[in-house]
Design an enzyme around this catalytic site. Structure first.
Site, PDB file in Angstrom:
ATOM      1  N   HIS A  18     -50.759 -92.559  -2.041  1.00 57.51           N
ATOM      2  CA  HIS A  18     -50.083 -91.271  -2.268  1.00 57.51           C
ATOM      3  C   HIS A  18     -48.624 -91.475  -1.897  1.00 57.51           C
ATOM      4  CE1 HIS A  18     -54.020 -89.188  -2.497  1.00 57.51           C
ATOM      5  NE2 HIS A  18     -54.372 -90.173  -1.678  1.00 57.51           N
ATOM      6  N   GLU A 199     -65.351 -89.270   0.561  1.00 58.37           N
ATOM      7  CA  GLU A 199     -64.526 -89.631   1.723  1.00 58.37           C
ATOM      8  C   GLU A 199     -65.105 -88.860   2.913  1.00 58.37           C
ATOM      9  OE1 GLU A 199     -60.439 -88.247   1.560  1.00 58.37           O
ATOM     10  OE2 GLU A 199     -59.782 -89.592   3.173  1.00 58.37           O
ATOM     11  N   ASP A 278     -52.198 -93.633   2.711  1.00 57.38           N
ATOM     12  CA  ASP A 278     -50.987 -92.980   3.224  1.00 57.38           C
ATOM     13  C   ASP A 278     -50.409 -93.846   4.346  1.00 57.38           C
ATOM     14  OD1 ASP A 278     -51.270 -90.221   1.819  1.00 57.38           O
ATOM     15  OD2 ASP A 278     -53.225 -90.563   2.736  1.00 57.38           O
TER      16      ASP A 278
HETATM   17  N1  ADE Z   1     -54.025 -86.715   0.100  1.00 59.61           N
HETATM   18  C1  ADE Z   1     -53.367 -87.721   0.690  1.00 59.61           C
HETATM   19  N2  ADE Z   1     -54.243 -88.543   1.286  1.00 59.61           N
HETATM   20  C2  ADE Z   1     -55.476 -88.055   1.058  1.00 59.61           C
HETATM   21  C3  ADE Z   1     -56.780 -88.454   1.409  1.00 59.61           C
HETATM   22  N3  ADE Z   1     -57.025 -89.551   2.140  1.00 59.61           N
HETATM   23  N4  ADE Z   1     -57.811 -87.694   1.011  1.00 59.61           N
HETATM   24  C4  ADE Z   1     -57.590 -86.592   0.297  1.00 59.61           C
HETATM   25  N5  ADE Z   1     -56.388 -86.170  -0.057  1.00 59.61           N
HETATM   26  C5  ADE Z   1     -55.336 -86.904   0.314  1.00 59.61           C
HETATM   27 ZN    ZN Z   2     -56.186 -90.764  -0.990  1.00 60.76          ZN
END
Ligand code: ADE
Ligand code: ZN
Length: 338
Positions: A18, A199, A278
């Site tokens: 991201h 996730e 991230d």
């Molecule tokens: N936006 C940025 N990182 C994310 C993640 N790990 N899961 C969901 N949305 C996100």
């Molecule tokens: Zn992500």
């Protein structure tokens, strides 16, 4: 060659990043100052100390607040350029990055400002650093489908710049089924689709991503392992999973890196890849992610080659470029392993 050098030198592709999550505190303060915005943190160290998350939502709250200082096209350019310079130092030769337009349009920033800044930096990265790229527009799943449709509408005139649409943000309670219609419309417009699933959310969301959103890759997918039938299906499809080890650790998706599912995924024949998600918030880019799984799961150099190969194969680039990268990886393997 040490394992660290091996990881560093291995040609790599990143498929789950991201761009707003690559916003390093130093650059965040610099851009905030230049835009006359006061961050609710006294200094860089205080901000870094806030990067202590118990779950995905705690992270997202800080991530959206940070992205709030991005105003001008130059800001988006600088953000993207900083990321490209970083991965260039790590021998990442191809990257597929997400951006979240609604994070910016919801606070009054024009869609064109966002995409032009990011895209121009990506073009420069290709020209000056030799990094190829794919841009993926991601819908925020905590917002409604109408907002996603509006976002899809704004992207149509930029269709040439974007290859796929994705789905991110707060997973639990926002299943893929909520976005079936907008994903149908996106596919009709010629976009490929991907979605974050499994996730924090259950294996059922991974089924929905496959069956309703017709995804070409699953982002994360960790919780697929809870369902043996789903695992069989993912293996049979050779469905790529864009796994993010440090992210999983920092967001407490896994308790201990030694129990991270990546090795199990490889052993089961799943098409897993390693990504940074991230990096500014989770403590590492690609090499650090490869390093932590190698140490914690005792991965072999063969495993590392397999992970990198999976990423090139799962990428959305044309076949010629894909073959070029795979042959570079093959040369690397022959020189350093065989
Ligand atoms: N936006 C940025 N990182 C994310 C993640 N790990 N899961 C969901 N949305 C996100
Ligand atoms: Zn992500």
């Amino acid at each position: 060659m040490t394992i660290r050098e091996f990881i560093h030198r291995m040609p790599k592709a990143e498929l789950h990043l991201h761009i707003e999550g690559s916003f390093e505190p130093e650059l965040m303060f610099k851009i905030a100052n230049r835009n006359g915005i006061k961050l609710p943190y006294r200094d860089i160290d205080t901000l870094k100390r806030a990067y202590n998350f118990n779950n995905l939502q705690e992270f997202l709250d800080i991530y959206y607040a940070g992205a709030g200082v991005l105003i001008t096209e130059q800001d988006f350019y600088d953000l993207t350029w900083a990321y490209l310079q970083k991965i260039h130092q790590q021998n990442v030769v191809h990257t597929e990055i997400f951006f979240d337009p609604q994070t910016h349009t919801e606070r009054g920033i024009a869609f064109d400002t966002v995409i032009n800044g990011i895209y121009n930096a990506l073009l420069d990265g290709q020209k000056k650093l030799g990094i190829s790229f794919v841009l993926i527009m991601s819908f925020l799943r905590h917002l409604d489908e109408t907002s996603a449709f509006k976002t899809l509408q704004s992207v149509l005139k930029h269709k040439d710049k974007i290859k796929a649409v994705g789905l991110d943000s707060s997973e639990v309670g926002n299943p893929p089924s909520k976005f079936k219609k907008v994903f149908d419309a996106a596919r009709q417009e010629g976009f490929l689709t991907v979605a974050h699933a499994g996730e924090e959310g259950p294996a059922a969301y991974v089924y929905e991503a496959l069956d309703l959103l017709k995804v070409s890759r699953i982002d994360h997918g960790n919780r697929s392992l809870e369902d043996a039938e789903l695992v069989d299906r993912l293996v049979a499809l050779q469905m790529p999973l864009t796994v993010c080890p440090l992210s999983n650790y920092k967001l407490k998706v896994v308790e201990d890196m030694r129990t991270h599912p990546l090795k199990k995924m490889l052993q089961l024949g799943m098409k897993a890849t390693v990504n940074s998600d991230d990096p500014a918030y989770f403590g590492g880019y690609m090499n650090e992610n490869f390093m932590i799984v190698t140490e914690s799961l005792d991965l072999s150099k063969e495993d590392l080659i397999q992970l990198s190969k999976n990423a090139f194969e799962a990428s959305f680039i044309n076949n010629d470029l894909k073959q070029k990268y795979l042959s570079q990886l093959d040369t690397f393997q022959k020189r350093n392993l065989l």
